[in-house]
Design a protein around this motif. Sequence first.
Motif, PDB file in Angstrom:
ATOM      1  N   THR A   1       0.828  -1.175   0.033  1.00 35.67           N
ATOM      2  CA  THR A   1       0.043   0.060   0.018  1.00 35.67           C
ATOM      3  C   THR A   1       0.875   1.176  -0.043  1.00 35.67           C
ATOM      4  O   THR A   1       0.627   2.153  -0.638  1.00 35.67           O
ATOM      5  N   GLY A   2       1.861   1.391   0.825  1.00 35.30           N
ATOM      6  CA  GLY A   2       2.692   2.496   0.936  1.00 35.30           C
ATOM      7  C   GLY A   2       3.439   2.862  -0.364  1.00 35.30           C
ATOM      8  O   GLY A   2       3.483   3.826  -0.782  1.00 35.30           O
ATOM      9  N   LEU A   3       3.852   1.668  -1.083  1.00 38.49           N
ATOM     10  CA  LEU A   3       4.628   2.005  -2.289  1.00 38.49           C
ATOM     11  C   LEU A   3       3.593   2.399  -3.476  1.00 38.49           C
ATOM     12  O   LEU A   3       4.033   3.289  -4.225  1.00 38.49           O
ATOM     13  N   ARG A   4       2.493   1.815  -3.491  1.00 41.36           N
ATOM     14  CA  ARG A   4       1.520   2.195  -4.497  1.00 41.36           C
ATOM     15  C   ARG A   4       1.046   3.443  -4.260  1.00 41.36           C
ATOM     16  O   ARG A   4       1.112   4.455  -5.327  1.00 41.36           O
ATOM     17  N   ILE A   5       0.880   3.984  -2.914  1.00 39.33           N
ATOM     18  CA  ILE A   5       0.515   5.476  -2.835  1.00 39.33           C
ATOM     19  C   ILE A   5       1.813   6.406  -3.168  1.00 39.33           C
ATOM     20  O   ILE A   5       1.620   7.488  -4.026  1.00 39.33           O
ATOM     21  N   GLY A   6       2.877   6.343  -2.855  1.00 43.07           N
ATOM     22  CA  GLY A   6       4.119   6.964  -2.972  1.00 43.07           C
ATOM     23  C   GLY A   6       4.515   7.035  -4.484  1.00 43.07           C
ATOM     24  O   GLY A   6       4.607   8.111  -5.069  1.00 43.07           O
ATOM     25  N   VAL A   7       4.474   6.025  -5.212  1.00 39.59           N
ATOM     26  CA  VAL A   7       4.666   6.009  -6.690  1.00 39.59           C
ATOM     27  C   VAL A   7       3.600   6.727  -7.443  1.00 39.59           C
ATOM     28  O   VAL A   7       3.872   7.459  -8.441  1.00 39.59           O
ATOM     29  N   SER A   8       2.320   6.546  -6.922  1.00 45.87           N
ATOM     30  CA  SER A   8       1.285   7.220  -7.868  1.00 45.87           C
ATOM     31  C   SER A   8       1.242   8.517  -7.476  1.00 45.87           C
ATOM     32  O   SER A   8       1.277   9.365  -8.656  1.00 45.87           O
ATOM     33  N   MET A   9       1.750   9.004  -6.496  1.00 43.20           N
ATOM     34  CA  MET A   9       1.940  10.433  -6.185  1.00 43.20           C
ATOM     35  C   MET A   9       3.102  11.218  -6.891  1.00 43.20           C
ATOM     36  O   MET A   9       2.944  12.050  -7.783  1.00 43.20           O
ATOM     37  N   ALA A  10       4.153  10.241  -7.202  1.00 44.82           N
ATOM     38  CA  ALA A  10       5.242  10.774  -7.697  1.00 44.82           C
ATOM     39  C   ALA A  10       4.904  10.764  -9.388  1.00 44.82           C
ATOM     40  O   ALA A  10       5.533  11.823 -10.105  1.00 44.82           O
ATOM     41  N   LYS A  11       4.214   9.937  -9.858  1.00 44.19           N
ATOM     42  CA  LYS A  11       4.059   9.854 -11.289  1.00 44.19           C
ATOM     43  C   LYS A  11       3.209  11.015 -11.712  1.00 44.19           C
ATOM     44  O   LYS A  11       3.339  11.778 -12.627  1.00 44.19           O
ATOM     45  N   GLY A  12       2.109  11.298 -10.602  1.00 42.66           N
ATOM     46  CA  GLY A  12       1.229  12.315 -10.968  1.00 42.66           C
ATOM     47  C   GLY A  12       2.027  13.781 -11.079  1.00 42.66           C
ATOM     48  O   GLY A  12       1.555  14.496 -12.162  1.00 42.66           O
ATOM     49  N   ILE A  13       2.757  13.906 -10.204  1.00 40.99           N
ATOM     50  CA  ILE A  13       3.672  15.180 -10.179  1.00 40.99           C
ATOM     51  C   ILE A  13       4.598  15.351 -11.389  1.00 40.99           C
ATOM     52  O   ILE A  13       4.698  16.473 -12.183  1.00 40.99           O
ATOM     53  N   CYS A  14       5.089  14.055 -11.852  1.00 40.61           N
ATOM     54  CA  CYS A  14       6.029  14.261 -13.236  1.00 40.61           C
ATOM     55  C   CYS A  14       4.906  14.336 -14.050  1.00 40.61           C
ATOM     56  O   CYS A  14       5.457  15.157 -15.113  1.00 40.61           O
ATOM     57  N   TYR A  15       3.787  14.179 -14.402  1.00 41.93           N
ATOM     58  CA  TYR A  15       3.066  14.372 -15.490  1.00 41.93           C
ATOM     59  C   TYR A  15       2.646  15.705 -15.467  1.00 41.93           C
ATOM     60  O   TYR A  15       2.646  16.509 -16.382  1.00 41.93           O
ATOM     61  N   GLY A  16       2.355  16.417 -14.132  1.00 44.53           N
ATOM     62  CA  GLY A  16       1.691  17.867 -13.955  1.00 44.53           C
ATOM     63  C   GLY A  16       2.863  18.597 -14.322  1.00 44.53           C
ATOM     64  O   GLY A  16       2.644  19.800 -14.838  1.00 44.53           O
TER      65      GLY A  16
END
Length: 230
Positions: free
Chosen positions: A71-86
């Motif tokens: 769960t922790g990795l899923r949350i962290g990586v999803s957030m990181a990807k969103g910032i990279c896209y944005g």
Amino acid sequence: MSCILHIETSTTVCSVAVSEDGHTIFSKEDYEGPSHATLLGPFIDEALSLVDSHAIPLDAVAVSCGPGSYTGLRIGVSMAKGICYGRDVPLIGLPTLEVMSVPVLLYHELPEDALLCPMIDARRMEVYAAIYDRALNEVRKTSADIVDETSYLEYLEKHPVYFFGNGAVKCKEKITHSNAHFIDNIHPLAKRMFPLAEKAFACQKFEDVAYFEPFYLKEFVTTIPKKNIL
């Protein structure tokens, strides 16, 4: 040099940091977790507000990519990807066990032939562990180990081995070789990621944002029959 946002959510600790030109300019941590779902967003908002308010261009996002909590990795990586896209910046993925090794190398005196064995708790007497030399060269790849009295003897017979991380705590009674040393209170933290992240940035070692998955998530998904994957 570079300005990098660092995200670490692989264990119960939630942490975010920003480094600029080799210095940490923002760091926030919570040890009361797991609380990534509620705390990670506000931590990142605060970090990015600092960057934006000082007109510092963000050059990359670094995220700890496991092994660790699903769960922790899923949350962290999803957030990181969103910032990279944005923000249209590259993504850097850092192995969690290497991140854990950074403070040991920086703040502890080790013999020249020392080996490092960072451990993340899994279940019962199982840990995720890898073995590195002092240059962070991989001596043994990451694997899930069931720890008993014979574990790591091939390394302990030849080298002093330093065990640390939340998985090492439960191994003290099992690993009793005279070459075994234990270092307490070592956690994977965002503020310790910047030496590895800046090296990756300098080498242009970036991840494909669209397809990047954390280590544990990838291993978890590939073991589930396709009919059970939503």
